[in-house]
Design a protein around this motif. Sequence first.
Motif, PDB file in Angstrom:
ATOM      1  N   TYR A   1       0.854  -1.185   0.000  1.00  0.00           N
ATOM      2  CA  TYR A   1       0.000   0.000   0.000  1.00  0.00           C
ATOM      3  C   TYR A   1       0.892   1.238   0.000  1.00  0.00           C
ATOM      4  CZ  TYR A   1       1.125   0.448   4.969  1.00  0.00           C
ATOM      5  OH  TYR A   1       1.791   0.571   6.163  1.00  0.00           O
TER       6      TYR A   1
ATOM      7  N   THR B   1      -1.527  -7.634  -8.073  1.00  0.00           N
ATOM      8  CA  THR B   1      -0.613  -7.179  -7.032  1.00  0.00           C
ATOM      9  C   THR B   1      -0.521  -8.239  -5.944  1.00  0.00           C
ATOM     10  OG1 THR B   1      -2.363  -6.060  -5.769  1.00  0.00           O
ATOM     11  CG2 THR B   1      -1.239  -4.773  -7.463  1.00  0.00           C
TER      12      THR B   1
ATOM     13  N   ASN C   1      -3.818 -10.654  -5.659  1.00  0.00           N
ATOM     14  CA  ASN C   1      -4.905  -9.684  -5.691  1.00  0.00           C
ATOM     15  C   ASN C   1      -5.070  -9.075  -7.077  1.00  0.00           C
ATOM     16  OD1 ASN C   1      -5.787  -9.751  -2.960  1.00  0.00           O
ATOM     17  ND2 ASN C   1      -3.965  -8.616  -2.371  1.00  0.00           N
TER      18      ASN C   1
ATOM     19  N   GLU D   1      -6.253  -5.817  -8.871  1.00  0.00           N
ATOM     20  CA  GLU D   1      -6.463  -4.419  -8.517  1.00  0.00           C
ATOM     21  C   GLU D   1      -7.037  -3.650  -9.698  1.00  0.00           C
ATOM     22  OE1 GLU D   1      -4.187  -0.772  -6.279  1.00  0.00           O
ATOM     23  OE2 GLU D   1      -3.016  -2.033  -7.631  1.00  0.00           O
TER      24      GLU D   1
ATOM     25  N   SER E   1     -10.041   3.065  -6.810  1.00  0.00           N
ATOM     26  CA  SER E   1      -9.254   1.828  -6.886  1.00  0.00           C
ATOM     27  C   SER E   1      -9.764   0.848  -5.844  1.00  0.00           C
ATOM     28  CB  SER E   1      -7.769   2.099  -6.672  1.00  0.00           C
ATOM     29  OG  SER E   1      -7.527   2.552  -5.362  1.00  0.00           O
ATOM     30  N   GLN E   2      -9.580  -0.425  -6.139  1.00  0.00           N
ATOM     31  CA  GLN E   2     -10.027  -1.479  -5.222  1.00  0.00           C
ATOM     32  C   GLN E   2      -9.308  -2.775  -5.566  1.00  0.00           C
ATOM     33  OE1 GLN E   2     -14.170  -3.846  -4.548  1.00  0.00           O
ATOM     34  NE2 GLN E   2     -14.350  -1.614  -4.461  1.00  0.00           N
ATOM     35  N   LYS E   3      -9.041  -3.572  -4.517  1.00  0.00           N
ATOM     36  CA  LYS E   3      -8.400  -4.875  -4.695  1.00  0.00           C
ATOM     37  C   LYS E   3      -9.375  -5.987  -4.346  1.00  0.00           C
ATOM     38  CE  LYS E   3      -3.633  -3.475  -3.664  1.00  0.00           C
ATOM     39  NZ  LYS E   3      -2.459  -3.717  -2.796  1.00  0.00           N
TER      40      LYS E   3
ATOM     41  N   GLU F   1      -9.185 -10.307  -3.822  1.00  0.00           N
ATOM     42  CA  GLU F   1      -8.348 -11.507  -3.823  1.00  0.00           C
ATOM     43  C   GLU F   1      -8.934 -12.538  -4.776  1.00  0.00           C
ATOM     44  OE1 GLU F   1      -6.554 -14.832  -0.708  1.00  0.00           O
ATOM     45  OE2 GLU F   1      -7.224 -12.873   0.030  1.00  0.00           O
TER      46      GLU F   1
END
Length: 485
Positions: free
Chosen positions: A110, A349, A353, A355, A371-373, A375
């Motif tokens: 991050y 990432t 993940n 992203e 933005s968002q991740k 899994e």
Amino acid sequence: MENNIREIKEKCNIFSKCVDVDLDFQENLMAYNDDMLKIVRCCINNFVVNTDYSNGTLTVYGKSKIYLTYVSETTSCLTTADFEEDFQKAITIEGNYEDVVAEVFVMNKYSNFRVINQRRIDIHNAFALNIRACACQPVQMIESVPDVLVRRDSVKYFSLAGTAYARAEFEEDAAIPADSEVVKRIINTFSNVHTDEVKIIKNKMLVKATAEFSLLYTTDTDNEIIRKCEKTVSISKIIDIIGIDEDDHAVVNVNAGNMYVKPKADKNNELRMIELLGDVNISVSVFREISAELSTDSYATDNEITNTFSKLNLNTNGVLVSDIINEKCTFDFDNINITEVIDLSLNITDGKNLELAAFIRNEKSEVIFISQKKEISIPSFSASAVYIKSFDYVINSSNQINVRYLIEYTAVKFEEKAFHVLSDIKVSDKPMPDSPALVVYFAKEKEALWDIAKKFRTSVELIKSENELREDVLDARRILLIPGM
């Protein structure tokens, strides 16, 4: 006669660890940049450029490229700035080793920022270095000794044939759409890099890759309009890696490195071109499948002996895997009403993940960055190169984006296993008592003939001949006749 001794030199795993790195930067806008009114996006690209091992310390050298998109206080329009920071991380590896090679992969975690004033921003950068270091640990192995029976076990394993870090430079021009006004400033760049072809010949490797760029720029008009320009760049690099050969298996990771983007005049002296200048970082690990016979036990039929063993770690059950994952994913953004996606990027990432990053317009026609991740399920391997080859998306609702993506990966998988090989055999002058000429033995299922032969001081070949056996391990319980030597 002397013992027949062979030295085994294999690069074995001596260190595996995920090392956290936390860096703080203080960045100031150049004098010719407009003052910042609001930060829209702060993106950091971390990558490794080299490693060095000396006196028990592995030093990882890398770079952090910081890209900033912000609203100018002067014009109230989007603009951009970029910064470059070097980093190095020293890791202690216990033990006295030579010829250490390391595979290091960056896993971004991050980043966050704090605006100090209109020209200064403090940035915190957190990522992890996934490190696997290997070194030669020579092991002496007895192959044969006069009047001694030596057990030889066949084994296949993956050997690390070579590693390399390389950089492939590119310099390309991208033409903006014909119906667009001329460029005023670049406000954002999304990039995605993946391999297309990897070919190995003796001591050399050819890597072909594709870098895809999506650029947002503003037009030179009274009311700056945001436009998009896309460019695909083909990259080719020949890398020297001494010792590799065409039958070896390669895992190649390519990542965007340094990048500089600026408007450029065309032949009519109008800013209708965008110049792309930078490099792609290439990390290579090459594995070789080897078949060998290891000496793992010994005994004599007439004299007592003493066996000495050494530990040898090998990567067994090695396989090369290539596959494609075709899946879809939904990203939900609370408290945001999406009316338009201006540009969108999808990346992997942390190795696990997915992203999503995008510039969108909300119901007030404001340009914001989201933005968002998520899994996702990606198989775990000993070494892998995973890429998003393609994707598409739709706005499912005012706060939901559906993405369909195609992931391609190449990997090697193996199991590290410890073997105990014979490093010394000492034969006593004291003779053993005579063994019986013939013994009846009740053998167990899965019992090895070597263990039976050693117990009765005879040979595997004699047991096989006497009992009409073909395999070295019994598939069921049975009565055996054990002949003496």
